[in-house]
Design a protein around this motif. Structure first.
Motif, PDB file in Angstrom:
ATOM      1  N   PHE A 234       1.796   3.808   1.499  1.00 14.41           N
ATOM      2  CA  PHE A 234       2.622   4.871   0.922  1.00 14.41           C
ATOM      3  C   PHE A 234       2.862   4.614  -0.565  1.00 14.41           C
ATOM      4  O   PHE A 234       2.750   5.514  -1.395  1.00 14.41           O
ATOM      5  CB  PHE A 234       3.941   4.967   1.691  1.00 14.41           C
ATOM      6  N   ALA A 235       3.181   3.345  -0.875  1.00 19.63           N
ATOM      7  CA  ALA A 235       3.452   3.013  -2.284  1.00 19.63           C
ATOM      8  C   ALA A 235       2.219   3.247  -3.139  1.00 19.63           C
ATOM      9  O   ALA A 235       2.289   3.799  -4.246  1.00 19.63           O
ATOM     10  CB  ALA A 235       3.918   1.569  -2.388  1.00 19.63           C
TER      11      ALA A 235
ATOM     12  N   TYR B 147      11.744   4.634  13.595  1.00 17.34           N
ATOM     13  CA  TYR B 147      12.029   5.374  12.369  1.00 17.34           C
ATOM     14  C   TYR B 147      11.724   4.558  11.117  1.00 17.34           C
ATOM     15  O   TYR B 147      11.944   5.020  10.010  1.00 17.34           O
ATOM     16  CB  TYR B 147      13.503   5.790  12.334  1.00 17.34           C
ATOM     17  N   ILE B 148      11.240   3.340  11.291  1.00 17.77           N
ATOM     18  CA  ILE B 148      11.016   2.483  10.126  1.00 17.77           C
ATOM     19  C   ILE B 148       9.528   2.227   9.979  1.00 17.77           C
ATOM     20  O   ILE B 148       8.826   2.001  10.964  1.00 17.77           O
ATOM     21  CB  ILE B 148      11.800   1.159  10.282  1.00 17.77           C
ATOM     22  N   ARG B 149       9.081   2.238   8.766  1.00 16.33           N
ATOM     23  CA  ARG B 149       7.646   2.069   8.504  1.00 16.33           C
ATOM     24  C   ARG B 149       7.234   0.623   8.699  1.00 16.33           C
ATOM     25  O   ARG B 149       7.966  -0.298   8.376  1.00 16.33           O
ATOM     26  CB  ARG B 149       7.328   2.482   7.062  1.00 16.33           C
ATOM     27  N   SER B 150       6.002   0.482   9.131  1.00 10.44           N
ATOM     28  CA  SER B 150       5.451  -0.871   9.216  1.00 10.44           C
ATOM     29  C   SER B 150       5.070  -1.300   7.806  1.00 10.44           C
ATOM     30  O   SER B 150       4.840  -0.458   6.937  1.00 10.44           O
ATOM     31  CB  SER B 150       4.221  -0.871  10.118  1.00 10.44           C
TER      32      SER B 150
ATOM     33  N   GLU C 261       2.096   0.432   6.378  1.00 16.14           N
ATOM     34  CA  GLU C 261       2.417   1.817   6.012  1.00 16.14           C
ATOM     35  C   GLU C 261       3.112   1.867   4.668  1.00 16.14           C
ATOM     36  O   GLU C 261       2.834   2.742   3.841  1.00 16.14           O
ATOM     37  CB  GLU C 261       3.348   2.439   7.063  1.00 16.14           C
ATOM     38  N   VAL C 262       4.011   0.911   4.475  1.00 15.03           N
ATOM     39  CA  VAL C 262       4.763   0.893   3.211  1.00 15.03           C
ATOM     40  C   VAL C 262       3.807   0.694   2.046  1.00 15.03           C
ATOM     41  O   VAL C 262       3.886   1.382   1.028  1.00 15.03           O
ATOM     42  CB  VAL C 262       5.839  -0.223   3.227  1.00 15.03           C
TER      43      VAL C 262
END
Lengths: 326, 444
Positions: free
Chosen positions: B429-430, B419-422, B425-426
């Motif tokens: 996404f940012a 459920y936590i982004r790598s 990915e973060v």
């Protein structure tokens, strides 16, 4: 015990009512032999229901031991037509058996039924059987059949305090299953797959968990959310977990005359077909709100404990049965 | 204002006196007579009086203007509906009481008007004057859901109960609305209001008995009943051909959408009863049931008993059939069959000399198909009359039952990690968020 006139009347009313329906059903029983036992052994059936499920109705209590009941009650269907009369009498006994003491378990009545009539291979020696058969006893409370229907929980809402302030923007960035739209709502909406639930996580650290189908699932889900928050680096704890609301639904399988119900139970019911198709019944004890629909489906909500739901349903079932016929 | 320290702009003398002989206080120079300054005409302190209007005694002497307007509106509505004076007084009492409550004192004028309508509605119900919420909504020219909301709110505040009003009580008033007498429409389409009303009442009673009314909005049912009554009173080709739309236009009433479904449901019930008519040889379908409606309604109690008996025999036959087929599952509880039996007047079956083989086949077929396909047979299909929502039950997605959970199980790390982004990915996404907000600000 001495039967007073009113109790005697009630006793006969019950036995007559049950009598005719059993006579009728016996014919069908002949034709559909593989059938499970129906109304005449509905009590046995309900006991099976109860023993099968993890919970028992609040009324029966935890000391009920149903392990001696056979798992498969279909053998009883080999009752012949000749036993129809006996069954009718049995039902009367069942009723009186139950009424003897309030905490006499259902199983005792079932055993009584089996032991008083020789049904061949199905009869068992009963460890109980305290009373002599065919002795009618005054019912302490009006005899009501257990409905045999168990409401299924559909939704549990619980809250928990994670005990630390949270950075919602950070959580929304780092978690895959989170959505955060501060202009719309001031909380992160997070979902997990197993158990399938949704959580609202607030910046104060408080969290609301919805969508679980049982108390344990709700607790497990809340713990998983707390773990996710922990993994993201916050010192999250698991404080004051509390179930706030439970919603359950069931089907009584007969149509209900809502117009009649609102007339007789006016203080509790609100039925406005122009606004909502169901009747809203606000039960006082336990404090549960029931939505009753013409199709026979009932939704129960407002409970903090499972027992309240079962109690509310057992309270409403006899009332609904009154409005079953036209 | 002190006169000391002021100099006259005209002559420069400091001999200035305060002259308040006249209505306005003035500072006048004695030497040259010019006015140095004068007081304000209204001598109020800045920002209005010390005591606001709402706190003055004026308030208690004169009641709120909106309250007066509201009471007038209540009286108006009562007069339009032509209710008795008792109901009018009761409505005014309710309105006064509800108006003062915090949920209604500071709301929009529209809501206050809805409150007026709801007070009249409640008073009518309490004095057994048949009226529907739909009528009130029409009068107030407002959405029924809005009116409903205000109504519920008001009931909670006033803590009163309104007795339930049956459709059969309202139908007579409803039929009066239809402009279908000889003075409005041509001869072959005209109908006397009393006769129409009587037949419509019978139709609505039948609908009530066969589960069409419970849980539904009353207006479409009344419309359907009026339409069928009108058609059946003189089933010539003009009337039979006229659709519900045209009928409503003719009678100058507003058509309700659900009325068409109600007509179909009502016709179905009439067909079921029509089949039991001994003198009918051909099968009774939706298309040719209308001419028979008169006969059906006249003998409806007998027909009902016969239909139930036929159904019971069909159930019995069906039972032996399926027993022979050995296809019953556990859920097909005989208790459901016994239910239909309980519905019948008497259990003794008498052979009916009427053509009901179609009926039996229909129900028999339906049940057979049902048993072989569905794991949970619909109890509605086993009884003669059932609420339509049961007959046309929606297929619900069956949720797989979850195994018993204790709530204290171990939670695997891998599950939580999923459920936590790598970190990558973060970053992505940012970046995407930045780009999205840039383009947004660029556009705006």
């Amino acid at each position: 015990m001495i039967m007073d006139d009113l109790a005697l009347e009630r006793y006969f009313d019950d036995s007559i009512a049950n009598d005719s329906s059993y006579l009728v059903e016996e014919d069908l029983c002949l034709q559909s032999s593989q059938q499970q036992p129906h109304a005449s052994s509905s009590k046995a059936q309900s006991s099976t229901h109860l023993s099968g499920g993890a919970e028992t109705s609040g009324k029966l209590g935890d000391d009920l031991d149903l392990s001696f009941l056979p798992d498969d009650l279909s053998n009883q269907s080999s009752i012949t037509a000749a036993a129809a009369d006996r069954n009718a009498a049995l039902n009367v006994l069942e009723d009186s058996g139950i009424c003897l003491e309030n905490n006499l378990p259902d199983s005792g009545a079932v055993e009584l039924q089996k032991s008083t009539v020789d049904l061949g291979p199905e009869s068992r020696a009963s460890p109980f059987c305290p009373m002599t058969p065919m002795t009618p006893m005054t019912p302490m409370t009006p005899v009501t059949e257990k409905s045999g229907i168990i409401p299924q929980l559909q939704n549990i809402v619980s809250t928990v305090n994670l005990g630390c302030p949270l950075d919602l923007k950070f959580i929304a960035l780092q978690a895959r299953n989170a959505e955060y739209n501060p202009k719309r709502f001031a909380a992160v909406i997070m979902r997990i797959r197993e158990p399938r639930t949704t959580a609202l996580i607030f910046s104060s650290g408080k969290m609301v968990c919805t969508g679980a189908k049982s108390e344990e699932q709700s607790r497990l889900a809340a713990r998983k959310y707390a773990r996710v928050v922990q993994k993201l680096g916050f010192p999250a704890r698991f404080l004051d977990f509390k179930i706030q609301n439970m919603v359950a639904s069931c089907d009584v399988c007969f149509p209900i005359r809502l117009e009649g119900l609102v007339l007789t139970h006016q203080q509790f019911s609100s039925y406005e077909p122009e606004l909502f198709p169901g009747l809203i019944y606000r039960m006082v004890k336990p404090r549960i709100v029931l939505l009753i629909f013409v199709s026979g489906k009932v939704v129960l909500t407002g409970a903090k404990e499972r027992a309240e739901i079962y109690e509310a349903f057992e309270n409403i079932y006899p009332i609904l049965k009154v409005f079953k016929k036209q | 204002m002190s006169a000391a320290g002021l100099r006259c702009p005209g002559c420069g003398s400091s001999n200035i006196v305060d002259d308040d002989l006249y209505c306005q206080a003035q500072l006048v120079c004695v030497d040259c007579g010019s006015v140095v300054s004068e007081g304000t005409l209204a001598d109020d302190p800045v920002g209005g009086t010390d005591v606001s209007y709402s706190r003055t005694t004026e308030m208690t002497r004169k009641p709120c203007l909106n309250l007066i307007k509201g009471l007038e509106r209540v009286k108006e509505i009562c007069r339009i509906l032509r209710v008795s004076s008792e109901i009018e007084d009761l409505a005014l009492t309710h309105f006064r009481q509800a108006y003062e409550h915090e949920s209604f004192i500071n709301v929009t004028l529209q809501r206050k008007e809805l409150l007026a309508g709801c007070c009249v509605f409640v008073s009518c119900r309490q004095r057994d004057w048949p009226i529907t919420l739909g009528t009130i909504s029409c009068l107030l020219n407002a959405d029924q859901t809005l009116v409903g909301g205000v109504y519920q709110n008001m009931m909670k505040i006033l803590n009163i109960q309104a007795p339930f009003i049956n459709v059969t009580d309202v139908i007579e008033a409803h039929v009066q609305e239809y402009k279908i007498s000889t003075q409005h429409v041509p001869e072959e389409l005209a109908e006397d209001s009393k006769v129409l009303s009587k037949r419509a009442v019978a139709l609505v009673e039948l609908a009530g008995d066969s589960w069409i009314v419970t849980g539904r909005k009353p207006l479409p049912i009344m419309m359907a009943a009026t339409y069928l009554a009108w058609q059946s009173l003189n089933p010539n080709k003009h009337r039979l051909r006229l659709s519900l739309d045209k009928f409503c236009q003719l009678a100058k009433v507003q058509k309700r959408k659900p009325a068409t479904t109600r007509i179909t449901e009502l016709k179905e019930v009439l067909c079921k009863l029509g089949r039991e008519l001994p003198w009918v040889r051909e099968p009774v379908t939706q298309n040719d049931v209308v001419p028979l409606v008169g006969d059906i309604l006249e003998h409806r109690h007998t027909l009902l008993t016969r239909a139930l008996r036929t159904h019971e025999r069909a159930m019995e036959a069906d039972c032996t059939q399926t027993f022979a087929l050995n296809s019953l599952t556990e859920e097909v509880a005989p208790s459901q069959i016994s239910e239909s039996r309980n519905q019948t007047a008497n259990a003794s079956s008498v052979v009916q000399p009427c053509p009901n083989t179609r009926g039996e086949n229909q129900e028999g077929d339906g049940d057979e198909n049902h048993q072989s396909e569905d794991p949970e047979p619909n109890w509605g299909k086993r009884v003669l009359f059932a609420p339509p929502c049961v007959l046309h039950a929606k297929m619900r997605r069956v949720e797989r039952p979850v195994q018993n959970v204790t709530g204290d199980e171990e939670i695997s790390d891998s599950e939580i990690d999923s459920y936590i982004r790598s970190p990558q990915e973060v970053r992505d996404f940012a970046q995407m968020q930045k780009m999205a907000s840039c383009s947004d600000s660029g556009k705006s």
